[in-house]
Design an enzyme around this catalytic site. Structure first.
Site, PDB file in Angstrom:
ATOM      1  N   HIS A  35       0.841  -1.203   0.000  1.00  0.00           N
ATOM      2  CA  HIS A  35       0.000   0.000   0.000  1.00  0.00           C
ATOM      3  C   HIS A  35       0.875   1.252   0.000  1.00  0.00           C
ATOM      4  O   HIS A  35       0.528   2.260  -0.598  1.00  0.00           O
ATOM      5  CB  HIS A  35      -0.910   0.018   1.244  1.00  0.00           C
ATOM      6  N   ASP A 138      -5.872   5.622   2.213  1.00  0.00           N
ATOM      7  CA  ASP A 138      -6.065   4.230   1.817  1.00  0.00           C
ATOM      8  C   ASP A 138      -7.502   3.790   2.060  1.00  0.00           C
ATOM      9  O   ASP A 138      -8.163   4.242   2.998  1.00  0.00           O
ATOM     10  CB  ASP A 138      -5.116   3.350   2.637  1.00  0.00           C
TER      11      ASP A 138
END
Ligand code: UDP
Length: 500
Positions: A35, A138
């Site tokens: 990520h 995110d």
């Protein structure tokens, strides 16, 4: 500052006068390499296009972030890092467990997610202090939609996956084809989804097969996506037009396709400094690759999270040697075992494979390796970053999915793009891969590297790589989509300013 000059942005600023002063964007990645890496690339990309980019990291990860952004920063891009402290002690986790890659049990995962949710006040304070115009966070941080709203800025969701897998998963949850088959291994077609895609129940994530805590979390994520300003995707339109359209229209999500993000790394150093410190010197690695013929080496790496036990690693070792192909194999380093004395390593293996194979214990400079002309195939766990990096490099794949949405990515590679062959994994597991025998490894490696089928897949992969490059060039689809997003954010800022 040769390659980082934000030409288009400079022109736009000239045209737009006082409304166009620099946009300031906060980038808040989930603490896991898969990520963080694309989010850092995205922050670089936005900075290259004239924005001020501020990344949020934990103190432990801050040096990695700073190293990744050093070059664009030196070249004049406005990019920096600020930190937040995870309250690990409060949730009962050891101090060094500040990254998902260090989490080993289900209980630790729950504690880690609790610590993350406790970052709300720190985020709010950072926004108040630095005054960004937008937060890109995110998808695993659903609570950030409310924080951004409270601070009067839009939140964009970063979904580090493809439209294919996100929309595919949503369709499975909506129409439940997996509940209409008689057994776990019976294939089903995903209804109301382009392309007659087949999967089996065993290949679905556990939270889709059964109702778990993660199922509730997934629903929360979806709701927060709906309430957000929109979604930024690390993908490009031409790669998955049917699925991008499906996601935008049928699933009604405002989204901008701005990838492949890894392409913002142009020089050897940019590519070598992505993510963790590489366990091999980049020049040594390139020298080894330079000594090989084009398309003659297979690269094997299962990302930052997936793990295999010693017997599975042994099967891979035996399969690779039996294939008689050249290889670079990335294996997780066990700090408690001396190099060369690992249980999985066959006797005398490394002296037998000398010149033919390179084992990297730890972290590899993956994009640097994939982009080398000697690489002819990639055995991958189908994490979205790895999949897209292979597409971008024009490298066909052997698909070996383990967890997350990786089985969806496998279907995309094998059934839609037709640039990969599956190794035949049947079962989704959270971290430790399903077992595959050495003969299957041997056969798959040969199939993806040599012969007509390999040539055909390579031709298709190279064409996609061309498209990927075209998408991020000035005037390309991703370049334009990012321009459109920046324009919307400017308009949003003006509207907000007028209200005040
Ligand atoms: N990666 C790398 N070297 C390694 C392992 C991984 O550079 O030895 C990078 C890889 O290039 C990709 C990311 O780490 O950008 C892994 O993301 P992916 O989505 O493929 O898998 P995950 O780690 O999230 O399972």
């Amino acid at each position: 500052m040769p390659e980082y000059v934000p030409v288009a942005e400079t022109l736009l600023r000239g045209q737009m006068g006082s409304e166009s002063h620099q946009l300031h964007i906060f980038f808040f990645p989930f603490m896991a390499p898969g990520h963080m890496i694309p989010m850092i690339d995205m922050a670089k990309l936005f900075a290259i296009r004239g924005c001020k980019s501020t990344l949020i990291a934990t103190p432990n990860d801050e040096p990695t972030f700073l190293k990744s952004i050093a070059k664009p920063k030196d070249s004049g891009c406005d990019i920096d890092v600020v930190t937040v402290m995870l309250p690990l002690k409060e949730v009962g986790l050891p101090e060094d467990c500040d990254n998902m890659s260090k989490i080993t049990t289900k209980e630790m995962r729950t504690q880690f997610m609790r610590a993350i949710m406790m970052l709300d006040q720190q985020l709010e304070l950072l926004i108040e202090k630095h005054n960004p115009n937008c937060l890109i966070s995110d998808v695993f941080f659903p609570w950030t939609t409310e924080i951004a709203a409270k601070c009067g800025i839009p939140r964009l969701v970063f979904h580090g996956s493809s439209a294919f897998s996100i929309a595919g998963l949503e369709c499975v949850r909506l129409y439940e084809p997996h509940k209409k088959v008689s057994c776990d291994s019976e294939p089903f077609v995903i209804r109301n989804f382009p392309g007659e895609i087949t999967l089996s129940r065993m290949q679905l994530p556990d939270f889709v097969r059964d109702e778990t805590d993660v199922t509730k979390f997934y629903i929360k994520l979806k709701e927060s996506v709906k309430r957000s300003f929109g979604v930024v995707m690390n993908s490009f339109y031409e790669l998955e037009p049917a699925y991008a359209d499906h996601y935008k229209t049928f699933r009604a999500r405002r989204s901008w396709f701005v990838g492949p993000l890894s392409l913002c790394n142009k020089e050897t150093e940019d590519k070598a400094y992505r993510g963790n410190q590489a366990s091999i010197d980049q020049h040594e690695c390139l020298k080894w690759l330079d000594s090989k013929q084009p398309n003659s080496v297979i690269y094997i790496c299962f990302g930052s999270m997936a793990n295999f036990n010693a017997s599975q690693l042994h099967e891979i070792a035996v399969g690779l040697e039996a294939s008689e192909q050249q290889f670079i194999w990335v294996v997780k380093k066990d700090p408690n075992v001396e190099e060369g004395k690992e249980e999985w390593l066959p006797d005398g293996y490394e002296s037998r494979i000398r010149n033919k194979g390179l084992i990297i214990r730890g972290w590899a400079p993956q994009v640097l390796i994939l982009d080398h002309e000697a690489i002819g195939g990639f055995v991958t766990h189908c994490g979205w970053n790895s999949t897209l990096e292979a597409v971008t490099a024009g490298v066909p794949m052997v698909t070996w999915p383990v967890a997350a949405e990786q089985f969806f990515n496998e279907k995309f590679v094998t059934q839609v793009l037709k640039i990969g062959i599956d190794i035949g994994v049947k079962q989704w597991v959270r971290l430790f891969g399903d077992s595959v025998k050495s003969e299957r490894v041997e056969e798959a490696v040969k199939r993806v590297l040599v012969g007509e089928e390999a040539e055909e897949m390579r031709r298709r992969a190279k064409a996609l790589a061309e498209m990927a490059r075209g998408a991020v060039e000035e005037g390309g689809s991703s370049w334009s989509d990012l321009g459109a997003l920046l324009q919307e954010l400017r308009l949003h800022r003006s509207a907000q300013n007028k209200k005040i």
